[in-house]
Design an enzyme around this catalytic site. Structure first.
Site, PDB file in Angstrom:
ATOM      1  N   ILE A   1      22.720   5.117 -27.937  1.00  0.00           N
ATOM      2  CA  ILE A   1      21.652   4.643 -28.807  1.00  0.00           C
ATOM      3  C   ILE A   1      22.299   4.229 -30.124  1.00  0.00           C
ATOM      4  O   ILE A   1      23.352   4.743 -30.502  1.00  0.00           O
ATOM      5  CB  ILE A   1      20.524   5.684 -29.033  1.00  0.00           C
ATOM      6  CG1 ILE A   1      21.070   6.997 -29.584  1.00  0.00           C
ATOM      7  CG2 ILE A   1      19.762   5.932 -27.753  1.00  0.00           C
ATOM      8  CD1 ILE A   1      19.984   8.039 -29.829  1.00  0.00           C
ATOM      9  N   ASP A   2      21.684   3.277 -30.805  1.00  0.00           N
ATOM     10  CA  ASP A   2      22.260   2.736 -32.030  1.00  0.00           C
ATOM     11  C   ASP A   2      22.408   3.822 -33.096  1.00  0.00           C
ATOM     12  O   ASP A   2      21.650   4.800 -33.124  1.00  0.00           O
ATOM     13  CB  ASP A   2      21.394   1.603 -32.567  1.00  0.00           C
ATOM     14  CG  ASP A   2      21.363   0.405 -31.633  1.00  0.00           C
ATOM     15  OD1 ASP A   2      22.326   0.236 -30.857  1.00  0.00           O
ATOM     16  OD2 ASP A   2      20.372  -0.350 -31.668  1.00  0.00           O
ATOM     17  N   HIS A   3      23.344   3.604 -34.013  1.00  0.00           N
ATOM     18  CA  HIS A   3      23.619   4.623 -35.026  1.00  0.00           C
ATOM     19  C   HIS A   3      22.394   4.913 -35.888  1.00  0.00           C
ATOM     20  O   HIS A   3      22.217   6.032 -36.370  1.00  0.00           O
ATOM     21  CB  HIS A   3      24.798   4.193 -35.912  1.00  0.00           C
ATOM     22  CG  HIS A   3      24.428   3.268 -37.018  1.00  0.00           C
ATOM     23  ND1 HIS A   3      24.276   1.904 -36.841  1.00  0.00           N
ATOM     24  CD2 HIS A   3      24.154   3.518 -38.332  1.00  0.00           C
ATOM     25  CE1 HIS A   3      23.936   1.358 -37.996  1.00  0.00           C
ATOM     26  NE2 HIS A   3      23.865   2.297 -38.920  1.00  0.00           N
TER      27      HIS A   3
END
Length: 253
Positions: free
Chosen positions: A70-72
């Protein structure tokens, strides 16, 4: 808040951990040069490396592997496989679906902005159905199931898992960017504390190993002041309201 409290373990069995990822932490090792230029204030250490360091003294973590990302700037549940075999079986399902490997499904909760009148939604990229709707792009190669709680809150389930897929679909197809997602068109003005966090949370992970299915709900506890995530959706303890939990637990197969 200590890092160990931030990367909390939600669930553990013989095959995997479910952890709650904080904002600003990459789930995979980033390109060091790009990361330093675009995120100079953030530690590039990926989630798994931090997790192993934090729990090495009291958990068997040496063989752990991540199987999805998942994106930061996204918070919430990530599955960490305990063994090479478990990792391979979860990865096989994500590649092929159906009855391949160990089943792994992910539902997200998003808080979105109102659509702009200047950019009308293109219904050609939306399939409407009785149980859920689908957002489709890139000639059918990117598919996201979704259901609206109301005009501001949307629950989504990944069918494919391409980079930034949910963020792109909400912004470019529904014309409702995620709150504070300035990369995809959000115009929200929030305090600096939310610089590396958008209103997208991995809120439910479902697994099936053999005949046993498990649902894991992950609370939204990061910077939970009521500004990014309004209190009508999330309590002070980070729990989603019952109507959201009910949809997260639905089977959309």
């Amino acid at each position: 808040m200590s890092l160990k409290r931030q990367i909390s373990i939600i669930f553990e069995n013989a095959h995997y951990f479910i952890v709650n990822k904080p904002p600003g932490t990459p789930s995979q090792p980033p390109d060091s040069r790009t990361w330093k230029r675009t995120h100079p204030d953030l530690d590039p250490t990926p989630l798994l490396e931090n997790f192993k360091t934090l729990y090495s003294s009291d958990k068997q973590v040496e063989s752990c592997r991540t199987v999805h990302r998942i994106d930061h700037c996204v918070t919430g549940g990530m599955l960490i496989a305990k063994t090479k075999d478990a990792s391979a079986k979860f990865s096989r399902f994500l590649r092929k679906g159906g009855n391949n490997g160990y089943k792994l499904q992910r539902k997200y909760v998003a808080i979105v902005e109102q659509p702009s009148r200047l950019n009308e939604t293109s219904n050609s990229d939306i399939n409407y159905g009785p149980q859920y709707n689908s957002l489709i792009s890139h000639d059918g190669k990117q598919i996201t199931k979704f259901k609206k709680v109301d005009d501001q809150c949307i629950i989504l389930q990944l069918v494919t898992g391409k980079k930034h897929q949910i963020r792109y679909h909400l912004s470019q197809i529904l014309n409702q960017p995620i709150l504070n997602d300035q990369k995809y068109g959000s115009t929200a003005k929030l305090p600096r504390a939310f610089k590396n966090q958008i209103a997208l949370h991995s809120a439910c992970i479902t697994t099936k190993i053999g005949l046993q299915t498990k649902w894991h709900l992950i609370p939204m506890k990061y910077n939970n002041t009521g500004e990014l995530w309004p209190r009508k959706y999330v309590s002070e303890e980070g729990e989603f309201i019952s109507s959201i939990k009910d949809v997260l637990m639905e089977n959309w197969d």
